[in-house]
Design an enzyme around this catalytic site. Structure first.
Site, PDB file in Angstrom:
ATOM      1  N   ASP A 274       0.851  -1.188   0.000  1.00  0.00           N
ATOM      2  CA  ASP A 274       0.000   0.000   0.000  1.00  0.00           C
ATOM      3  C   ASP A 274       0.891   1.244   0.000  1.00  0.00           C
ATOM      4  O   ASP A 274       2.095   1.182   0.248  1.00  0.00           O
ATOM      5  CB  ASP A 274      -0.969  -0.016   1.195  1.00  0.00           C
ATOM      6  CG  ASP A 274      -2.198   0.866   0.958  1.00  0.00           C
ATOM      7  OD1 ASP A 274      -2.185   1.677   0.019  1.00  0.00           O
ATOM      8  OD2 ASP A 274      -3.172   0.763   1.733  1.00  0.00           O
ATOM      9  N   GLU A 470     -10.180   7.370   4.724  1.00  0.00           N
ATOM     10  CA  GLU A 470      -9.130   6.767   5.567  1.00  0.00           C
ATOM     11  C   GLU A 470      -9.103   7.370   6.973  1.00  0.00           C
ATOM     12  O   GLU A 470     -10.156   7.648   7.555  1.00  0.00           O
ATOM     13  CB  GLU A 470      -7.787   6.836   4.835  1.00  0.00           C
ATOM     14  CG  GLU A 470      -7.888   6.160   3.461  1.00  0.00           C
ATOM     15  CD  GLU A 470      -6.568   5.964   2.764  1.00  0.00           C
ATOM     16  OE1 GLU A 470      -5.559   5.673   3.418  1.00  0.00           O
ATOM     17  OE2 GLU A 470      -6.535   6.082   1.521  1.00  0.00           O
TER      18      GLU A 470
HETATM   19  C1  BGC Z   1      -5.105   3.290   0.469  1.00  0.00           C
HETATM   20  C2  BGC Z   1      -5.384   2.247  -0.585  1.00  0.00           C
HETATM   21  C3  BGC Z   1      -5.315   2.836  -1.971  1.00  0.00           C
HETATM   22  C4  BGC Z   1      -3.964   3.506  -2.146  1.00  0.00           C
HETATM   23  C5  BGC Z   1      -3.749   4.095  -3.529  1.00  0.00           C
HETATM   24  C6  BGC Z   1      -3.864   4.106   0.149  1.00  0.00           C
HETATM   25  O1  BGC Z   1      -3.785   5.224   0.974  1.00  0.00           O
HETATM   26  O2  BGC Z   1      -4.955   2.664   1.719  1.00  0.00           O
HETATM   27  O3  BGC Z   1      -6.649   1.662  -0.358  1.00  0.00           O
HETATM   28  O4  BGC Z   1      -5.533   1.851  -2.929  1.00  0.00           O
HETATM   29  O5  BGC Z   1      -3.825   4.532  -1.179  1.00  0.00           O
HETATM   30  O6  BGC Z   1      -4.458   5.253  -3.719  1.00  0.00           O
END
Ligand code: BGC
Length: 600
Positions: A274, A470
């Site tokens: 990630d 998030e």
């Molecule tokens: C998130 C992921 C996402 C990634 C790319 C991260 O901050 O946890 O779910 O796919 O960013 O944007």
């Protein structure tokens, strides 16, 4: 190995290609760089395996054609044979998690929590197919979806990305979602990515990127359950999770990534880390990188300084911290996925049949998204026969979320944290616009001050949360969580608030409802939110109360049900809290999972 190969088996072709590659070419394939820090020349020079868009990272004026042109340039760089260069097409990835919603004009369907309320796995497959077409329209090949989190504490800011607190409900959607996206693994589909492996929804207190403290049996039973059908359906990629499991970061866990996922569960695609997840494994980035790759990360997602990451990758291979066998395994996996979807046979993005497709944001797609909205609504309270509202009734529409397409779409829409107002959600309808279309005499008064019992038979009040994504959506005390236990500092991720009680964060909503109620007009409240909330006071002041989750661009789907052209269908995917307690099973819910009234 001979220079020519007749086999069409993807693994054989990958092995054949691997044998011809230099170390620099191999290590480049293991890097996924963010578009804003990456040029086509970088892709050509460093043999990058993939480029991504983080939430809100968009080319040009964010039109479909800008995306096609951008990926066309990256693609052409990746397949360049200049100076005898080995051509290996890159994969471009994006978070199309409720439609290709980063892009202006996309069809934005409900976030997963609403789809969980719909309890309709067949619908999921159709939505995923719609999503694939809108990703293909932009010339891209890969989406970071589906999220298979089983959320056990609704204070987590990512609760809306989860179909349910119940592993069985999440599992029932996994295969259809993957099939809808990937199709027949040809140029009519996009690569899916099951995320985040594993236990993302299980952190203590619902803290984003926190620690999931569970026995292996519980982890397996609750959080791994949805991955089995996704793997059976052939999901080609899996994203490692930011969270820790019993204080060890998933990105560092050889047990979880290699022994369980690739071993016991037989996953033969590749694991992507990630967003800068590797950086969280320690203060020495090269050690952190070696740990992640040895644990089983195959491709490293980097926001900015991917050049440094690539240099460190060379370093850890040169000094033996990562064995060449692990590098070969990682690259073989990446190349096999590329071969399995026929990437090497694809024409350049600008010439693909789906590129710039008029189905992007088109009527047929919006009709499916609208159906999903209708099915996702959950009726929690209904008194006095106030529903369905007769289209001829004198309707007052109020509430801060009544005419805000940005708010009804939530996070991961145009911007990472979502957007406010109507301007940047191009196409679709706000809930107000949907009502107005069906009942032209309806009147809008956001704060409800125009309410007049002599002029209005009923009020629809649309309230709730603002968009978030998030950790910024967490409900917790304090701006950061402690470091030192494998849990990342979150000082720059201020939470949304600390309470599940809506009236504490948004007292204006209750005020609007009560203002109208005081005039004697019956109130139908519609809640826009990324999770169940304590709304006892708002419910008490309402004749009817509807959980609409984050419905997306098609607000008219809400009008369809309130005005009775369709009945309510949805049932709660999570228990609804009676008190300010978010942890699963900790206190008796006001309404249990599965609750949902019908009108007819
Ligand atoms: C998130 C992921 C996402 C990634 C790319 C991260 O901050 O946890 O779910 O796919 O960013 O944007």
């Amino acid at each position: 190995m001979s220079a020519t190969l007749t086999s069409t088996d993807p693994a054989t072709r990958a092995a054949h290609l691997l044998a011809q590659m230099s170390l620099a070419q191999k290590l480049g394939q293991m890097i996924q760089a963010e578009r804003a820090s990456t040029t086509p020349d970088d892709v050509r020079e460093h043999h990058l395996g993939s480029v991504l868009s983080g939430g809100g990272s968009v080319p040009g004026s964010n039109a479909v054609s800008d995306w096609v042109a951008m990926n066309d340039a990256y693609w052409m760089a990746s397949v360049s044979t200049e100076g005898g260069r080995l051509p290996i097409p890159l994969l471009y990835a994006i978070d199309a998690i409720h439609g290709n919603a980063n892009v202006l004009g996309a069809t934005v369907f409900p976030h997963n929590i609403g789809l969980g309320a719909a309890r309709d796995p067949h619908l999921i497959e159709r939505l995923a197919r719609l999503c694939a077409e809108e990703v293909l329209a932009t010339g891209l090949d890969w989406t970071f979806a589906p999220t298979l989190a089983v959320v056990r504490d609704i204070r987590w800011g990512r609760t809306y990305e989860s179909f349910s607190e119940d592993p069985a409900i999440v599992a029932s959607y996994a295969a259809g979602y993957v099939r809808g996206l990937q199709g027949a693994l040809d140029d009519n589909g996009v690569i899916a990515c099951a995320k985040h492996w594993v236990g993302d929804g299980g952190t203590t207190g619902g803290v984003d990127q926190g620690d999931t403290a569970l026995s292996e049996e519980e982890l397996n039973h609750i959080h791994m359950t949805p991955y089995r059908p996704a793997l059976e359906a052939g999901v080609l990629t899996v994203m490692a999770s930011f969270n820790s499991w019993n204080k060890e970061k998933c990105h560092a866990s050889r047990h979880l990534l290699t022994n369980v996922l690739k071993g016991r569960l037989n996953f033969d695609g590749f694991v992507v880390s990630d967003w800068d997840g590797v950086d969280q494994l320690g203060d020495d980035l090269s050690d952190a990188l070696a740990t992640a790759i040895n644990a089983g990360v195959d491709m490293v997602m980097v926001s900015l300084d991917w050049k440094r990451m690539l240099t460190l990758l060379h370093e850890v291979v040169a000094d033996g911290r990562v064995p060449m066998s692990r590098i070969d395994d990682a690259v073989r996996r990446i190349l096999t996925v590329k071969h399995r979807v026929g990437l090497f046979e694809r024409v350049r993005p600008a010439e693909r049949q789906w590129a710039n497709s008029p189905s992007f944001g088109g009527e047929a797609h919006r009709a499916i998204a609208r159906e999903a909205v209708r099915k996702s609504l959950v009726l929690l309270k209904h008194e006095g026969g106030v529903l369905p509202i007769k289209p001829g009734a004198r309707i007052l529409v109020a509430g801060k979320n009544a005419h805000d397409r940005g708010h009804q779409c939530g996070g991961f829409t145009v911007e990472w944290q979502g957007t406010h107002g109507n301007d940047r959600i191009v196409g679709g309808t706000s809930i107000w616009e949907g009502i107005k279309a069906a009942a032209p005499q309806a009147e809008l008064s956001i704060d409800g001050s125009a309410a007049n019992a002599a002029q209005h038979d009923v009020a629809i009040v649309v309230i709730g949360e603002h968009p978030y994504a998030e950790g910024m959506g967490d409900l917790r005390h304090g701006g950061s969580v402690p470091r030192g236990s494998g849990v990342q500092t979150m000082t720059n991720l201020a939470p949304y608030g600390s309470s599940l009680v809506l009236a504490q964060r948004h007292p204006e909503d209750l005020a609007t409802i009560q203002r109208i109620q005081a005039t004697g007009i019956p109130v139908v409240t519609v809640l826009i939110s990324g999770r169940p909330l304590v709304t006892t006071d708002e419910m008490a002041a309402s004749a009817a109360f509807v959980a609409a989750w984050l419905p997306g661009s098609e607000g008219a789907g809400v009008a369809d049900v309130l005005l009775g052209s369709h009945d309510f269908h949805g049932t709660l995917p999570f228990g609804w809290p009676a008190v300010d307690e978010g942890a699963y099973g900790r206190s008796a819910p006001l309404f249990p999972r599965g609750h949902g009234l019908r009108v007819k």
